[in-house]
Motif scaffolding. Structure first.
Motif, PDB file in Angstrom:
ATOM      1  N   SER A 120      22.866  86.945  70.271  1.00 42.85           N
ATOM      2  CA  SER A 120      21.428  86.707  70.121  1.00 42.85           C
ATOM      3  C   SER A 120      21.116  85.446  69.547  1.00 42.85           C
ATOM      4  O   SER A 120      21.892  84.883  68.768  1.00 42.85           O
ATOM      5  N   PRO A 121      19.996  84.865  69.815  1.00 42.41           N
ATOM      6  CA  PRO A 121      19.558  83.608  69.009  1.00 42.41           C
ATOM      7  C   PRO A 121      19.414  83.646  67.650  1.00 42.41           C
ATOM      8  O   PRO A 121      19.902  82.927  66.913  1.00 42.41           O
ATOM      9  N   GLN A 122      18.868  85.086  67.261  1.00 42.55           N
ATOM     10  CA  GLN A 122      18.827  85.271  65.764  1.00 42.55           C
ATOM     11  C   GLN A 122      20.243  85.282  65.267  1.00 42.55           C
ATOM     12  O   GLN A 122      20.297  84.653  64.138  1.00 42.55           O
ATOM     13  N   ARG A 123      21.181  85.723  65.626  1.00 37.88           N
ATOM     14  CA  ARG A 123      22.484  85.875  65.122  1.00 37.88           C
ATOM     15  C   ARG A 123      23.207  84.357  65.211  1.00 37.88           C
ATOM     16  O   ARG A 123      24.078  84.141  64.161  1.00 37.88           O
ATOM     17  N   THR A 124      22.785  83.774  66.241  1.00 37.21           N
ATOM     18  CA  THR A 124      23.268  82.440  66.106  1.00 37.21           C
ATOM     19  C   THR A 124      22.895  81.574  65.186  1.00 37.21           C
ATOM     20  O   THR A 124      23.623  80.660  64.450  1.00 37.21           O
ATOM     21  N   ILE A 125      21.700  81.550  64.648  1.00 37.97           N
ATOM     22  CA  ILE A 125      21.332  81.056  63.616  1.00 37.97           C
ATOM     23  C   ILE A 125      21.867  81.470  62.258  1.00 37.97           C
ATOM     24  O   ILE A 125      22.278  80.678  61.482  1.00 37.97           O
ATOM     25  N   ASP A 126      21.887  82.542  62.091  1.00 38.46           N
ATOM     26  CA  ASP A 126      22.481  83.247  60.926  1.00 38.46           C
ATOM     27  C   ASP A 126      23.963  82.705  60.940  1.00 38.46           C
ATOM     28  O   ASP A 126      24.511  82.136  59.870  1.00 38.46           O
ATOM     29  N   TYR A 127      24.865  82.847  61.907  1.00 38.40           N
ATOM     30  CA  TYR A 127      26.079  82.169  61.983  1.00 38.40           C
ATOM     31  C   TYR A 127      26.219  80.553  61.526  1.00 38.40           C
ATOM     32  O   TYR A 127      26.803  80.274  60.663  1.00 38.40           O
ATOM     33  N   ALA A 128      25.231  79.958  62.172  1.00 35.73           N
ATOM     34  CA  ALA A 128      25.240  78.278  61.738  1.00 35.73           C
ATOM     35  C   ALA A 128      24.745  78.237  60.199  1.00 35.73           C
ATOM     36  O   ALA A 128      25.446  77.223  59.856  1.00 35.73           O
ATOM     37  N   TYR A 129      23.949  78.893  59.617  1.00 37.30           N
ATOM     38  CA  TYR A 129      23.785  78.589  58.136  1.00 37.30           C
ATOM     39  C   TYR A 129      24.296  79.688  57.125  1.00 37.30           C
ATOM     40  O   TYR A 129      23.785  79.544  56.015  1.00 37.30           O
ATOM     41  N   GLY A 130      25.036  80.598  57.767  1.00 42.76           N
ATOM     42  CA  GLY A 130      25.707  81.462  56.737  1.00 42.76           C
ATOM     43  C   GLY A 130      25.010  82.448  55.977  1.00 42.76           C
ATOM     44  O   GLY A 130      25.134  82.557  54.967  1.00 42.76           O
ATOM     45  N   TRP A 131      24.129  83.170  56.908  1.00 43.45           N
ATOM     46  CA  TRP A 131      23.234  83.991  56.234  1.00 43.45           C
ATOM     47  C   TRP A 131      23.965  85.471  55.958  1.00 43.45           C
ATOM     48  O   TRP A 131      23.707  86.195  54.955  1.00 43.45           O
ATOM     49  N   GLY A 132      24.760  85.878  56.863  1.00 46.85           N
ATOM     50  CA  GLY A 132      25.560  87.100  56.745  1.00 46.85           C
ATOM     51  C   GLY A 132      24.739  88.576  56.835  1.00 46.85           C
ATOM     52  O   GLY A 132      25.080  89.242  55.941  1.00 46.85           O
ATOM     53  N   MET A 133      23.792  88.340  57.604  1.00 44.23           N
ATOM     54  CA  MET A 133      23.213  89.711  57.755  1.00 44.23           C
ATOM     55  C   MET A 133      23.609  90.493  58.989  1.00 44.23           C
ATOM     56  O   MET A 133      24.391  90.121  59.963  1.00 44.23           O
ATOM     57  N   ASN A 134      23.230  91.595  59.028  1.00 46.18           N
ATOM     58  CA  ASN A 134      23.502  92.435  60.159  1.00 46.18           C
ATOM     59  C   ASN A 134      22.319  92.650  61.010  1.00 46.18           C
ATOM     60  O   ASN A 134      21.287  92.920  60.302  1.00 46.18           O
ATOM     61  N   TRP A 135      22.600  92.758  62.392  1.00 45.00           N
ATOM     62  CA  TRP A 135      21.557  92.601  63.449  1.00 45.00           C
ATOM     63  C   TRP A 135      21.594  93.843  64.315  1.00 45.00           C
ATOM     64  O   TRP A 135      22.710  93.887  64.798  1.00 45.00           O
ATOM     65  N   THR A 136      20.325  94.260  64.800  1.00 46.13           N
ATOM     66  CA  THR A 136      20.451  95.231  65.900  1.00 46.13           C
ATOM     67  C   THR A 136      19.239  95.015  66.746  1.00 46.13           C
ATOM     68  O   THR A 136      18.412  94.350  66.258  1.00 46.13           O
ATOM     69  N   PRO A 137      19.492  95.467  68.093  1.00 45.89           N
ATOM     70  CA  PRO A 137      18.690  95.125  69.145  1.00 45.89           C
ATOM     71  C   PRO A 137      17.212  95.277  68.599  1.00 45.89           C
ATOM     72  O   PRO A 137      16.914  96.481  67.876  1.00 45.89           O
ATOM     73  N   GLY A 138      15.909  94.914  69.207  1.00 39.78           N
ATOM     74  CA  GLY A 138      14.849  95.139  68.748  1.00 39.78           C
ATOM     75  C   GLY A 138      13.772  94.543  69.683  1.00 39.78           C
ATOM     76  O   GLY A 138      14.206  93.474  70.518  1.00 39.78           O
ATOM     77  N   ARG A 139      12.516  94.883  69.775  1.00 37.06           N
ATOM     78  CA  ARG A 139      11.417  94.405  70.795  1.00 37.06           C
ATOM     79  C   ARG A 139      10.165  94.256  70.051  1.00 37.06           C
ATOM     80  O   ARG A 139      10.019  94.660  68.848  1.00 37.06           O
ATOM     81  N   LYS A 140       9.478  93.422  70.776  1.00 40.56           N
ATOM     82  CA  LYS A 140       7.920  93.229  70.125  1.00 40.56           C
ATOM     83  C   LYS A 140       7.014  93.708  71.159  1.00 40.56           C
ATOM     84  O   LYS A 140       7.448  93.926  72.356  1.00 40.56           O
TER      85      LYS A 140
END
Length: 439
Positions: free
Chosen positions: A419-439
């Motif tokens: 996902s785009p969010q996980r991509t940002i996480d990887y790039a900046y080293g946040w280390g969070m867990n992500w699950t699918p979601g909608r708005k």
């Protein structure tokens, strides 16, 4: 007057529309300085009543709501900066709305194709246009004015120049300016004629603390009058970062705004496919932020999962509603509570494409950070040449109690299934867990 005819200097025309959009435009190019639109609301004295009657990039909306600075748009080689004036809401004490421009890093003699035009805000019909053709050393220009006559509004082409910049123009109309005296005192007008009178979007796993309801922004500054600050910071590749402390932005609310427009449609793609392609017809960009607090807590502020944040409690970030227009007056906005700088470790502000496009290609986007106190900070995104659906806009880092803003403008390409969010996480080293979601 024909829609394509320019008015002579000093002439006037009726303005029948209840609300108008005022566009100041010019032709961009190498060596052409940037320019900014502004408006001054004058009483019968010919002066402002207070500093609140000045609308410009650091004070974008008049307290009455009648005048609003909307910001710049680029279309090919033409740049425009716009103001919206709701004439029906202009207070009775105001007789004239002066429409001006100022240069940043040069003179108007270096700005080709300078013009002002007034259009009906409802249907875009042109009401008036004035082309300035005699600028030389001026660094500020009153191009026109809207004024009352016998209960109706009219527009006058002015063409009055100043050699003392926005500071000289503003002080000439009664604005108190809090700036170092780098220019001579407000001078008489320069030698020009005086005026006549998408992969599935995702959201993080459930946060440890449920997002509280959106909170109100920090209280505005005390009513005591403070001089207007004209300072503006534009971040570039060569000068990508700035200290908020040095710019006076150490408290109150800071609004982060993303606005955009589509440069062109993908007509070539349409012909290849043999059918109409309505790319960007319903473009939905989402402004988001990853945060890490000083106590180690991490999270995300975004529309997905209704993780809008809060201002008076962690994470001290609040996302406005979800906008699809890209307009400066609305657009996508995030507010940062600068009263809690000590509680931040770092924040990365980013934007994702939720739907309507496969990448940021052909998107003209501008980011503005407007502290409640201090100089406005802005920058434009570079042209996107990769199939990116997520772009890191800015990185805010707490360094010894000072929040530094760094221009990132970094397009990222998610790996397949990421996902785009996980991509940002990887790039900046946040280390969070992500699950699918909608708005």
């Amino acid at each position: 007057m024909g829609a394509d005819m320019t008015m002579p200097k000093g002439s006037n025309v009726p303005v029948p529309a209840p609300a108008v959009r005022v566009e100041l435009g010019w032709t961009s190019g190498a060596g052409v300085p940037d320019a900014d639109a502004s408006a001054l609301l004058l009483a019968s004295s010919g002066k402002v009543r207070s500093d609140d009657d000045f609308v410009f990039y650091n004070q974008a909306v008049h307290s009455s709501g009648a005048v609003r600075h909307e910001g710049k748009k680029t279309d090919g080689g033409r740049v425009s900066d716009a103001l919206v004036v709701d004439l029906a809401r202009v207070e009775p004490a105001i007789e004239t709305v002066v429409l001006a421009a100022s240069t940043d890093g040069g003179t108007f003699g270096q700005v080709p194709g300078l013009f002002i035009r007034v259009v009906d805000a409802a249907n875009g019909a042109e009401i008036a246009r004035y082309d300035s053709e005699d600028a030389t050393v001026e660094t500020a220009f009153v191009l026109g004015e809207l004024y009352r006559r016998q209960g109706a509004w009219k527009f006058r082409a002015v063409g009055q120049g100043y050699g003392s910049g926005l500071q000289g123009l503003a002080t000439d109309y009664g604005i108190s300016v809090d700036e170092p005296q780098q220019a001579p005192p407000p001078a008489a007008p320069a030698a020009v004629q005086s005026p006549v009178a998408p992969a599935a979007p995702v959201t993080p796993a459930a946060p440890a603390q449920a997002p509280p309801p959106p909170a109100q922004a920090p209280a505005a500054a005390p009513a005591a009058a403070q001089p207007v600050r004209l300072s503006k910071v534009t971040l570039t590749k060569e000068a990508p970062s700035v200290s908020l402390t040095k710019q006076g932005g150490t408290s109150g609310a800071m609004r982060v705004n993303l606005n955009w427009e589509v440069r062109k449609q993908f007509k070539g793609w349409a012909s290849k496919l043999g059918r109409a392609v309505a790319m960007h017809a319903d473009l939905d960009l989402d402004l988001c932020a990853l945060y890490e607090l000083a106590d180690g807590r991490k999270g995300v502020v975004q529309a997905l999962g209704n993780a809008f944040g809060a201002l008076d409690q962690p994470p001290y970030l609040l996302l406005d509603g979800d906008d699809r227009t890209g307009a400066v007056a609305s657009g996508e906005n995030l507010t940062v509570n600068l009263d809690h700088i000590k509680d931040f470790k770092r924040i990365v502000i980013f934007v994702t494409i939720y739907e309507g496009a496969r990448s940021f290609a052909d998107l003209n986007a501008t980011v503005t950070l407007q502290p409640q106190h201090g100089a406005s900070i802005d920058f434009s995104l570079d042209e996107c040449t990769v199939p990116s659906t997520v772009c890191a806009l800015a990185l805010l880092t707490n360094t010894n109690g000072d929040l530094f803003v760094q221009r990132e403008a970094r397009y990222l390409v998610p790996e397949r299934g990421v996902s785009p969010q996980r991509t940002i996480d990887y790039a900046y080293g946040w280390g969070m867990n992500w699950t699918p979601g909608r708005k």
